[in-house]
Design a protein around this motif. Sequence first.
Motif, mmCIF file in Angstrom:
data_model
loop_
_atom_site.group_PDB
_atom_site.id
_atom_site.type_symbol
_atom_site.label_atom_id
_atom_site.label_comp_id
_atom_site.label_asym_id
_atom_site.label_seq_id
_atom_site.Cartn_x
_atom_site.Cartn_y
_atom_site.Cartn_z
ATOM 1 N N SER A 282 6.773 -4.353 9.725
ATOM 2 C CA SER A 282 5.390 -4.040 10.106
ATOM 3 C C SER A 282 4.412 -4.560 9.046
ATOM 4 C CB SER A 282 5.213 -2.533 10.282
ATOM 5 O OG SER A 282 6.014 -2.046 11.333
ATOM 6 N N ILE A 283 4.769 -4.410 7.767
ATOM 7 C CA ILE A 283 3.907 -4.916 6.683
ATOM 8 C C ILE A 283 3.837 -6.441 6.730
ATOM 9 C CG2 ILE A 283 3.679 -5.088 4.168
ATOM 10 C CD1 ILE A 283 4.987 -2.298 4.018
ATOM 11 N N TRP A 284 4.978 -7.070 6.952
ATOM 12 C CA TRP A 284 5.021 -8.529 7.056
ATOM 13 C C TRP A 284 4.202 -9.012 8.256
ATOM 14 C CZ3 TRP A 284 6.122 -12.829 4.519
ATOM 15 C CH2 TRP A 284 6.403 -14.005 5.224
ATOM 16 N N THR A 285 4.319 -8.321 9.385
ATOM 17 C CA THR A 285 3.556 -8.686 10.577
ATOM 18 C C THR A 285 2.061 -8.564 10.323
ATOM 19 O OG1 THR A 285 5.361 -7.957 12.030
ATOM 20 C CG2 THR A 285 3.172 -8.154 13.011
ATOM 21 N N LEU A 286 1.673 -7.506 9.623
ATOM 22 C CA LEU A 286 0.267 -7.317 9.269
ATOM 23 C C LEU A 286 -0.219 -8.480 8.399
ATOM 24 C CD1 LEU A 286 -2.246 -5.454 9.276
ATOM 25 C CD2 LEU A 286 -1.304 -4.372 7.219
ATOM 26 N N VAL A 334 -2.859 -8.741 -1.661
ATOM 27 C CA VAL A 334 -3.324 -7.458 -1.132
ATOM 28 C C VAL A 334 -2.179 -6.665 -0.519
ATOM 29 C CG1 VAL A 334 -4.771 -6.378 0.640
ATOM 30 C CG2 VAL A 334 -5.695 -8.233 -0.760
ATOM 31 N N CYS A 335 -1.362 -7.324 0.294
ATOM 32 C CA CYS A 335 -0.258 -6.621 0.963
ATOM 33 C C CYS A 335 0.779 -6.105 -0.031
ATOM 34 C CB CYS A 335 0.402 -7.533 1.995
ATOM 35 S SG CYS A 335 -0.566 -7.744 3.501
ATOM 36 N N LEU A 336 1.082 -6.907 -1.061
ATOM 37 C CA LEU A 336 2.061 -6.457 -2.047
ATOM 38 C C LEU A 336 1.509 -5.303 -2.883
ATOM 39 C CD1 LEU A 336 3.670 -9.813 -3.278
ATOM 40 C CD2 LEU A 336 4.609 -8.118 -1.685
ATOM 41 N N LEU A 337 0.241 -5.376 -3.247
ATOM 42 C CA LEU A 337 -0.362 -4.292 -4.030
ATOM 43 C C LEU A 337 -0.428 -2.992 -3.220
ATOM 44 C CD1 LEU A 337 -3.271 -6.166 -5.868
ATOM 45 C CD2 LEU A 337 -1.234 -5.144 -6.919
ATOM 46 N N LEU A 338 -0.689 -3.115 -1.937
ATOM 47 C CA LEU A 338 -0.830 -1.930 -1.090
ATOM 48 C C LEU A 338 0.482 -1.504 -0.438
ATOM 49 C CD1 LEU A 338 -4.200 -2.669 0.771
ATOM 50 C CD2 LEU A 338 -3.827 -1.233 -1.245
ATOM 51 N N SER A 339 1.554 -2.237 -0.692
ATOM 52 C CA SER A 339 2.813 -1.965 0.009
ATOM 53 C C SER A 339 3.321 -0.527 -0.165
ATOM 54 C CB SER A 339 3.897 -2.966 -0.405
ATOM 55 O OG SER A 339 4.100 -2.969 -1.797
ATOM 56 N N PRO A 340 3.206 0.112 -1.347
ATOM 57 C CA PRO A 340 3.648 1.518 -1.415
ATOM 58 C C PRO A 340 2.856 2.423 -0.468
ATOM 59 C CG PRO A 340 3.455 0.596 -3.622
ATOM 60 C CD PRO A 340 2.835 -0.394 -2.691
ATOM 61 N N LEU A 341 1.547 2.213 -0.378
ATOM 62 C CA LEU A 341 0.737 3.013 0.543
ATOM 63 C C LEU A 341 1.075 2.692 1.990
ATOM 64 C CD1 LEU A 341 -2.786 2.844 -1.180
ATOM 65 C CD2 LEU A 341 -1.159 4.754 -1.173
ATOM 66 N N LEU A 342 1.337 1.419 2.277
ATOM 67 C CA LEU A 342 1.677 1.023 3.638
ATOM 68 C C LEU A 342 3.043 1.579 4.047
ATOM 69 C CD1 LEU A 342 0.435 -2.684 3.576
ATOM 70 C CD2 LEU A 342 -0.632 -0.736 4.736
ATOM 71 N N LEU A 345 2.373 5.039 5.037
ATOM 72 C CA LEU A 345 1.646 5.085 6.299
ATOM 73 C C LEU A 345 2.556 4.785 7.482
ATOM 74 C CD1 LEU A 345 -1.033 5.224 7.896
ATOM 75 C CD2 LEU A 345 -1.322 2.779 7.425
ATOM 76 N N PHE A 346 3.271 3.671 7.412
ATOM 77 C CA PHE A 346 4.119 3.261 8.538
ATOM 78 C C PHE A 346 5.398 4.079 8.641
ATOM 79 C CE2 PHE A 346 2.130 -1.169 7.930
ATOM 80 C CZ PHE A 346 1.098 -0.868 8.808
ATOM 81 N N GLY A 347 5.858 4.596 7.501
ATOM 82 C CA GLY A 347 7.110 5.351 7.515
ATOM 83 C C GLY A 347 6.931 6.846 7.653
ATOM 84 N N GLY A 348 5.683 7.296 7.653
ATOM 85 C CA GLY A 348 5.431 8.729 7.823
ATOM 86 C C GLY A 348 6.040 9.587 6.728
ATOM 87 N N GLY A 349 6.285 8.991 5.562
ATOM 88 C CA GLY A 349 6.885 9.742 4.461
ATOM 89 C C GLY A 349 8.370 9.995 4.615
ATOM 90 N N GLN A 350 8.991 9.446 5.661
ATOM 91 C CA GLN A 350 10.401 9.697 5.944
ATOM 92 C C GLN A 350 11.326 8.568 5.481
ATOM 93 O OE1 GLN A 350 11.192 12.761 7.301
ATOM 94 N NE2 GLN A 350 8.986 13.062 7.014
ATOM 95 N N LEU A 358 12.177 -2.764 -1.350
ATOM 96 C CA LEU A 358 13.158 -3.841 -1.510
ATOM 97 C C LEU A 358 13.127 -4.759 -0.286
ATOM 98 C CD1 LEU A 358 15.438 -4.917 -3.356
ATOM 99 C CD2 LEU A 358 17.042 -3.554 -1.988
ATOM 100 N N MET A 359 13.024 -4.156 0.900
ATOM 101 C CA MET A 359 12.948 -4.961 2.121
ATOM 102 C C MET A 359 11.640 -5.744 2.204
ATOM 103 S SD MET A 359 15.768 -4.872 3.597
ATOM 104 C CE MET A 359 15.050 -6.045 4.756
ATOM 105 N N VAL A 360 10.562 -5.156 1.713
ATOM 106 C CA VAL A 360 9.295 -5.895 1.656
ATOM 107 C C VAL A 360 9.474 -7.154 0.814
ATOM 108 C CG1 VAL A 360 6.921 -5.856 0.790
ATOM 109 C CG2 VAL A 360 7.812 -3.894 2.057
#
Length: 446
Positions: A282-286, A334-342, A345-350, A358-360
């Motif tokens: 999802s992050i890569w697609t964004l 931008v995406c790499l810097l924000l990746s922990p927040l993303l 967001l996308f994982g719902g904390g789960q 690592l996958m990013v």
Amino acid sequence: MRLGTRDHTTLTAGNFASFSVLMFGLGVLSVGFGLVDMAMTAPLGLVYVAGLAVGESVIQVLNAFFIGFVDVMTARLARAEGSGRSEDEFGAVFVAFGIVLLILEAVSIVFGAICWFVLPLLVADPDVAGAAREYVVIRCFGVAILLGMSAVRETLKVIGARSSSIAVFGIGLGVNAALNAVLLYAVPGTLGSPMYSVALATVLAQVIMAVIGIRVVRRQVADRNFRRPGRDEVRGQLGTMLGRGAGIGVRHMNDYAGGTIPLVMAGTLGVQSVAAIGVASSIWTLFCRVPQACFNAAFIYYGYAVDKGAEITAEFRRKVTRYSAVPTIVAVAVCLLLSPLLVLLFGGGQVPMKTALLMVGAFFILVIPYFFEGLNGELLSAHEDGGFLSVSSTVATWLGNIPLAAAGIYLLHSGFWAYALAVIPTIGLATAFTRRLNRLSRVPQT
């Protein structure tokens, strides 16, 4: 004033940036259709959500192939517009593409009939399979409309009415949501299944978008005196459009397969790994919305220049590469810097943060070769080099990407290596596309 001298065909940093921003907006809106359908179907049950996901994936495979024909039409319009021949050539291109639509609609109906019987054999859950095939069969009846709407959008971009193209998409998204509300909730059960309802809502929204778009195109070209094409012209356009469109379509299909098949294989790694891959995807697609918007702009501007000679074409290549690289680099940062927040967001904390990040990293290892493969692949589409695109992408996907992903999953038991190893065939494809483009840029177009 000759049509080829219109300001919208002039490549400047400002024009390119403006066009890319609009393409980014179109990309976001196109994703919005699926998100709206999913959100409005979710309250009806997970079976319908899963069925919609499977059905939409099937339609995307079909659309990925068919969009190659739209690419060929767009390339021809751009070349005619850039060289001032639009009044002489647009008519033949439009008529030929209309015939192509009829052929592809017939193919789509047959495809939908096959899916009706095949999906229950491929999808384990019979309820999900039933929901998916209901969705697919309705959408297949609207493929010609979908492609016609795509053709209208591309025509608006070529003739300089770019803001109109995003306005048409915005209206369509709103209509789609409204029709979903009516068919799913105001008159539930009228069509016998929520899948029929949501699919019909999408098709009707596309009809409205196509009608509005055609009216806008007619208004935008009202001052142009298009010549009525002869049969031989249409026949010549049709024959090459079918062959080259199929080749470019195979490339798009291979890109789609290269991204989805490894995700299916990753199911053996466990829920956490699959979830981490899904979040990273999802992050890569964004992120990809930014370079893809630039690639689309490069495709149009390069198309304007293709018939103007090797020296001009080479200068355009250098410019569009530079103009595309800058926003891509910014988007990566931008995406790499924000990746922990993303991830949150996308994982719902789960989803485990370390695994997801690592996958990013695995996805973003591909950035540099992906950039040159994506950009130069689009420029090759402007040359209508369908045969080379189909063969090279097929080899890279089915003899490179997918076997390496299988090795990463089944031998190394690693989602990271399943995706990171894709850098090898991507480098090969980027190199092949660049060399091919260097050669074609020196050859007069036919």
